[in-house]
Design an enzyme around this catalytic site. Structure first.
Site, PDB file in Angstrom:
ATOM      1  N   GLU A  80     -10.487  28.494  29.838  1.00  0.00           N
ATOM      2  CA  GLU A  80     -10.791  27.271  29.735  1.00  0.00           C
ATOM      3  C   GLU A  80     -12.218  26.693  30.214  1.00  0.00           C
ATOM      4  O   GLU A  80     -12.455  25.565  30.263  1.00  0.00           O
ATOM      5  CB  GLU A  80      -9.929  26.284  30.111  1.00  0.00           C
ATOM      6  CG  GLU A  80      -8.392  26.163  29.270  1.00  0.00           C
ATOM      7  CD  GLU A  80      -7.488  25.105  29.853  1.00  0.00           C
ATOM      8  OE1 GLU A  80      -7.380  24.193  28.716  1.00  0.00           O
ATOM      9  OE2 GLU A  80      -7.099  24.965  30.937  1.00  0.00           O
ATOM     10  N   HIS A  99     -11.313  20.784  37.032  1.00  0.00           N
ATOM     11  CA  HIS A  99      -9.985  20.566  35.889  1.00  0.00           C
ATOM     12  C   HIS A  99      -8.911  20.900  36.815  1.00  0.00           C
ATOM     13  O   HIS A  99      -8.828  21.886  37.443  1.00  0.00           O
ATOM     14  CB  HIS A  99     -10.182  21.541  34.691  1.00  0.00           C
ATOM     15  CG  HIS A  99      -9.134  21.650  33.977  1.00  0.00           C
ATOM     16  ND1 HIS A  99      -8.206  20.507  33.403  1.00  0.00           N
ATOM     17  CD2 HIS A  99      -8.165  22.844  33.636  1.00  0.00           C
ATOM     18  CE1 HIS A  99      -7.181  20.973  32.797  1.00  0.00           C
ATOM     19  NE2 HIS A  99      -6.929  22.319  33.114  1.00  0.00           N
ATOM     20  N   HIS A 101      -4.450  20.234  37.131  1.00  0.00           N
ATOM     21  CA  HIS A 101      -2.845  19.917  36.756  1.00  0.00           C
ATOM     22  C   HIS A 101      -2.026  19.195  37.817  1.00  0.00           C
ATOM     23  O   HIS A 101      -0.973  19.322  37.900  1.00  0.00           O
ATOM     24  CB  HIS A 101      -2.292  21.303  36.439  1.00  0.00           C
ATOM     25  CG  HIS A 101      -3.089  22.228  35.686  1.00  0.00           C
ATOM     26  ND1 HIS A 101      -2.783  23.570  35.572  1.00  0.00           N
ATOM     27  CD2 HIS A 101      -3.845  21.928  34.715  1.00  0.00           C
ATOM     28  CE1 HIS A 101      -3.569  23.953  34.589  1.00  0.00           C
ATOM     29  NE2 HIS A 101      -4.204  23.230  34.113  1.00  0.00           N
ATOM     30  N   HIS A 169      -1.037  18.186  30.036  1.00  0.00           N
ATOM     31  CA  HIS A 169      -1.865  19.227  30.559  1.00  0.00           C
ATOM     32  C   HIS A 169      -2.464  18.793  31.899  1.00  0.00           C
ATOM     33  O   HIS A 169      -2.112  19.633  32.763  1.00  0.00           O
ATOM     34  CB  HIS A 169      -2.926  19.624  29.627  1.00  0.00           C
ATOM     35  CG  HIS A 169      -3.828  20.793  30.049  1.00  0.00           C
ATOM     36  ND1 HIS A 169      -4.609  21.322  29.095  1.00  0.00           N
ATOM     37  CD2 HIS A 169      -4.085  21.518  31.083  1.00  0.00           C
ATOM     38  CE1 HIS A 169      -5.198  22.428  29.582  1.00  0.00           C
ATOM     39  NE2 HIS A 169      -4.942  22.433  30.852  1.00  0.00           N
TER      40      HIS A 169
END
Length: 239
Positions: A80, A99, A101, A169
């Site tokens: 990603e 990024h 989660h 996500h």
């Protein structure tokens, strides 16, 4: 890879950011953090595919704005990485991207309840965090941002904001420096946890107004090094 002092310091901070975010549960075995190259704004730095807590300076790779490794680096990159490249392409002001989660945030990405600032530490969430739904643009997928088209749509959802959620996500947080991006990622998780608790009280919730949020965010910008130095210290003690 150049080892000029400013680049070395930047890589050191990137390694620390990985360790800090992992230590406080914003990243776990997954997720990643990047920084724009300090000497070439058309490149960015990101670890090879590795659990963030294990990242060292030797694991850092350079990428171009196409999110592909430069200088023939054949190590395995994150799938990603396009999250980072397309945000840097769209936002010249952004110098670092996280990024994550983290668990408290996920429900807001899949709910009609919008993540909004419930206290002054999260003023950067003023106006609420937009939600990127990959299915709206690309149909059913495995939810990963696997190419530039995916990344471009995510960057478009983020727009000029500091945080965007990703349905099913996680989220992305951006900033004008590594400490600010780390701060925003940390307090996105904290604000989400507090908002959950407030909702559970079954009463009316008073969120920060957009003006209050803007003023709080401006105030926090002046003291950003305080939590950053604390987190760096705690990460070093845990190493």
């Amino acid at each position: 890879m150049s080892t000029a002092p400013d680049l070395t310091a930047c890589i050191d901070d990137l390694v620390v950011a990985n360790r800090v975010l992992a230590r406080f549960g914003v990243l776990d075995g997954f997720g990643h953090v990047s920084v724009r190259h300090p000497r070439d704004p058309q490149r960015f730095l990101l670890s090879r595919s590795l659990a963030p807590e294990l990242v060292t300076a030797d694991d850092i790779m350079e990428f171009g704005m196409d999110s592909e490794p430069v200088a023939g680096d054949a190590r395995k990159p994150y799938l990603e990485r396009y999250i980072h490249g397309e945000i840097y392409r769209a936002r010249p002001d952004v110098q670092a991207v996280v990024h994550s989660h983290s668990p408290s945030v996920i429900p807001f990405a899949g709910s009609s309840v919008r993540l909004r600032p419930i206290y002054h530490m999260a003023g950067f969430l003023g106006g609420g965090a937009p939600v990127f739904d990959i299915r709206c643009c690309f149909g059913d997928t495995d939810m990963l941002v696997r190419n530039r088209d995916h990344g471009r749509e995510l960057a478009g959802t983020l727009g000029e904001r500091s945080v965007a959620l990703m349905r099913g996500h996680g989220f992305v947080a951006v900033g004008p420096s590594i400490p600010v991006a780390v701060y925003r990622a940390m307090y996105t998780e904290m604000n989400a946890a507090l908002q959950h608790k407030a909702i559970g009280l079954n009463g009316d919730i008073t969120y920060l107004s957009e003006q209050e949020a803007a003023l709080a965010d401006e105030m926090m910008a002046g003291v950003m090094n305080r939590p950053w130095e604390l987190w760096k210290s705690k990460a070093a003690q845990a190493a």
